[in-house]
Design a protein around this motif. Sequence first.
Motif, PDB file in Angstrom:
ATOM      1  N   ASP A 333      25.897  48.881  19.893  1.00  0.00           N
ATOM      2  CA  ASP A 333      24.647  48.248  19.449  1.00  0.00           C
ATOM      3  C   ASP A 333      24.499  46.881  20.095  1.00  0.00           C
ATOM      4  O   ASP A 333      25.483  46.141  20.288  1.00  0.00           O
ATOM      5  N   LEU A 334      23.262  46.510  20.402  1.00  0.00           N
ATOM      6  CA  LEU A 334      22.986  45.227  21.031  1.00  0.00           C
ATOM      7  C   LEU A 334      22.992  44.103  19.998  1.00  0.00           C
ATOM      8  O   LEU A 334      22.430  44.248  18.906  1.00  0.00           O
ATOM      9  N   VAL A 335      23.625  42.970  20.353  1.00  0.00           N
ATOM     10  CA  VAL A 335      23.655  41.772  19.514  1.00  0.00           C
ATOM     11  C   VAL A 335      23.164  40.605  20.354  1.00  0.00           C
ATOM     12  O   VAL A 335      23.752  40.293  21.397  1.00  0.00           O
ATOM     13  N   THR A 336      22.089  39.964  19.919  1.00  0.00           N
ATOM     14  CA  THR A 336      21.521  38.832  20.652  1.00  0.00           C
ATOM     15  C   THR A 336      21.722  37.562  19.835  1.00  0.00           C
ATOM     16  O   THR A 336      21.325  37.491  18.658  1.00  0.00           O
ATOM     17  N   VAL A 337      22.349  36.559  20.457  1.00  0.00           N
ATOM     18  CA  VAL A 337      22.575  35.262  19.805  1.00  0.00           C
ATOM     19  C   VAL A 337      21.801  34.209  20.587  1.00  0.00           C
ATOM     20  O   VAL A 337      21.827  34.188  21.824  1.00  0.00           O
ATOM     21  N   LYS A 338      21.102  33.324  19.874  1.00  0.00           N
ATOM     22  CA  LYS A 338      20.363  32.257  20.561  1.00  0.00           C
ATOM     23  C   LYS A 338      20.528  30.932  19.834  1.00  0.00           C
ATOM     24  O   LYS A 338      20.848  30.884  18.637  1.00  0.00           O
ATOM     25  N   GLY A 339      20.347  29.858  20.603  1.00  0.00           N
ATOM     26  CA  GLY A 339      20.302  28.519  20.016  1.00  0.00           C
ATOM     27  C   GLY A 339      21.623  27.814  19.876  1.00  0.00           C
ATOM     28  O   GLY A 339      21.678  26.758  19.230  1.00  0.00           O
ATOM     29  N   THR A 340      22.710  28.333  20.473  1.00  0.00           N
ATOM     30  CA  THR A 340      24.004  27.652  20.358  1.00  0.00           C
ATOM     31  C   THR A 340      24.238  26.748  21.573  1.00  0.00           C
ATOM     32  O   THR A 340      23.430  26.707  22.507  1.00  0.00           O
ATOM     33  N   GLU A 341      25.384  26.060  21.557  1.00  0.00           N
ATOM     34  CA  GLU A 341      25.650  25.036  22.577  1.00  0.00           C
ATOM     35  C   GLU A 341      26.173  25.603  23.899  1.00  0.00           C
ATOM     36  O   GLU A 341      26.293  24.861  24.877  1.00  0.00           O
ATOM     37  N   THR A 342      26.505  26.878  23.951  1.00  0.00           N
ATOM     38  CA  THR A 342      27.076  27.428  25.185  1.00  0.00           C
ATOM     39  C   THR A 342      26.511  28.814  25.454  1.00  0.00           C
ATOM     40  O   THR A 342      26.104  29.531  24.525  1.00  0.00           O
ATOM     41  N   LYS A 343      26.460  29.186  26.729  1.00  0.00           N
ATOM     42  CA  LYS A 343      25.932  30.485  27.131  1.00  0.00           C
ATOM     43  C   LYS A 343      27.061  31.489  27.338  1.00  0.00           C
ATOM     44  O   LYS A 343      28.173  31.124  27.732  1.00  0.00           O
ATOM     45  N   LEU A 344      26.769  32.747  27.088  1.00  0.00           N
ATOM     46  CA  LEU A 344      27.729  33.822  27.284  1.00  0.00           C
ATOM     47  C   LEU A 344      28.107  33.933  28.753  1.00  0.00           C
ATOM     48  O   LEU A 344      27.246  33.969  29.629  1.00  0.00           O
ATOM     49  N   GLU A 345      29.402  33.993  29.012  1.00  0.00           N
ATOM     50  CA  GLU A 345      29.897  34.137  30.383  1.00  0.00           C
ATOM     51  C   GLU A 345      29.895  35.622  30.764  1.00  0.00           C
ATOM     52  O   GLU A 345      30.371  36.469  30.006  1.00  0.00           O
ATOM     53  N   GLN A 346      29.344  35.930  31.947  1.00  0.00           N
ATOM     54  CA  GLN A 346      29.328  37.311  32.411  1.00  0.00           C
ATOM     55  C   GLN A 346      30.750  37.852  32.509  1.00  0.00           C
ATOM     56  O   GLN A 346      31.642  37.194  33.051  1.00  0.00           O
ATOM     57  N   GLY A 347      30.967  39.030  31.945  1.00  0.00           N
ATOM     58  CA  GLY A 347      32.290  39.636  31.941  1.00  0.00           C
ATOM     59  C   GLY A 347      33.086  39.339  30.689  1.00  0.00           C
ATOM     60  O   GLY A 347      34.128  39.958  30.463  1.00  0.00           O
ATOM     61  N   ASN A 348      32.607  38.414  29.862  1.00  0.00           N
ATOM     62  CA  ASN A 348      33.289  38.119  28.600  1.00  0.00           C
ATOM     63  C   ASN A 348      32.758  39.082  27.544  1.00  0.00           C
ATOM     64  O   ASN A 348      31.916  38.743  26.716  1.00  0.00           O
ATOM     65  N   GLY A 349      33.263  40.296  27.583  1.00  0.00           N
ATOM     66  CA  GLY A 349      32.723  41.383  26.782  1.00  0.00           C
ATOM     67  C   GLY A 349      31.962  42.336  27.695  1.00  0.00           C
ATOM     68  O   GLY A 349      32.061  42.278  28.919  1.00  0.00           O
ATOM     69  N   TRP A 350      31.198  43.242  27.102  1.00  0.00           N
ATOM     70  CA  TRP A 350      30.383  44.199  27.877  1.00  0.00           C
ATOM     71  C   TRP A 350      29.008  43.588  28.054  1.00  0.00           C
ATOM     72  O   TRP A 350      28.088  43.821  27.280  1.00  0.00           O
ATOM     73  N   THR A 351      28.857  42.789  29.105  1.00  0.00           N
ATOM     74  CA  THR A 351      27.682  41.931  29.270  1.00  0.00           C
ATOM     75  C   THR A 351      26.615  42.549  30.179  1.00  0.00           C
ATOM     76  O   THR A 351      25.846  41.835  30.813  1.00  0.00           O
ATOM     77  N   ALA A 352      26.540  43.869  30.209  1.00  0.00           N
ATOM     78  CA  ALA A 352      25.597  44.543  31.100  1.00  0.00           C
ATOM     79  C   ALA A 352      24.140  44.214  30.784  1.00  0.00           C
ATOM     80  O   ALA A 352      23.277  44.280  31.674  1.00  0.00           O
ATOM     81  N   TRP A 353      23.841  43.873  29.528  1.00  0.00           N
ATOM     82  CA  TRP A 353      22.461  43.596  29.139  1.00  0.00           C
ATOM     83  C   TRP A 353      22.143  42.113  29.152  1.00  0.00           C
ATOM     84  O   TRP A 353      21.021  41.714  28.788  1.00  0.00           O
TER      85      TRP A 353
END
Length: 394
Positions: A333-353
């Motif tokens: 399932d897709l989980v979208t997080v917004k508004g925090t101090e840092t961005k998700l790093e590509q490859g840190n999890g299944w970041t295909a989306w």
Amino acid sequence: MHRRRPARGRAAGQREAPPELAVTPADQARDVPISAEVGATVKGGRVTAVRITDDKGAEVAAEPREDASAWVPSRPLGTQRTYTAEVTATGDSGKTTVRKTTFTTGPKSKKPAITSTLYFSGNRTYGTAMPVTVAFDPPIAKAARADVQRRLFVKTDPPQPGTWSWVADGSQVYYRAPDFWRPGTTISVRSALQGLPIGEDRVGDADRAATSKIGRQVALEIDSGTKQMSVLRDGKLIRKIPVSLGKPSTPTSSGKMVIMEKHDFTTFDTRGEPDGGYVVDVADAQRLTWGGEFIHGAPWSVGDQGYRNVSHGCTNLSASAANWLMGVTQVGDLVTVKGTETKLEQGNGWTAWNVSWDEFVKGSALPVPAAAQAQQQGAAASPSPTPVPSATGG
């Protein structure tokens, strides 16, 4: 007296010429890798039959590539075995050409194997954002990625073509379509890497396959500004849950993630980590990143949930809300997080989306299949496709 008019274009004899056909491996080739495929190049026709047999006369099951450039055995060939392939090509005139090739595989490779992990199990039900993920240790060098990618196969029913995309360091490769998987889709995966030469000094470790289905569409949207999680099913809001995210010194990542694992109970042991040093048992934990970000029950922070971010990077819920959520979500399932101090790093999890389709396809080591390009024209170019109603309902 009537004279016969000459045929226009090519002479009749030329029109009736049989097709030209070349096959690989070369006849009498030795030390052929056990990952070998039977290749065919045809001029003036198409391949109409392929029969592969081993040195005991048993037929070897194989499937054609979509472009009919090769036939791929359904399982790795045996070491130090001899195989014969008979390939038939038929021209437009109906004339045929037959070529045979006999080749022998080499002994078991003494080169070290690259460990591959297929994160797609059989007989499961996954969420509509589930990417097929293969991880590698050590990572795959750029020069070898095309060869590896050619041995990764995905079939969907009903068809929903996609492509593979590599994480920059070569440690993971993801497969997805331009849009989310449709609920009820069956996905069959084969990572056919056993014995595959990878670069000059490595080989693939194993051949793995799995078939599973896609379930209902569920998505979680987490907003650090409001400290609320919205739970959506088929695009409709079914519940809002107060949350507490990571405090400024250990912020939660903003981006598009996928639920990777679900645990009724687990233990977080962060001793030895820069911002850790604690051991705590947690219930109803759902992993979002390799770095250790989870959604989980946290009764100790209920007073902060909906008001303040106090966690070490995880998404804290009340015990009852976390338990309820476990019954709603699926891995994938897709989980979208917004508004925090840092961005998700590509490859840190299944970041295909976490990237658009246009950006995603740039990570492919091979040309994007025409079917996937055609599908893209009808899909959004952003990683937020329109929800599709679930066949399973409720």
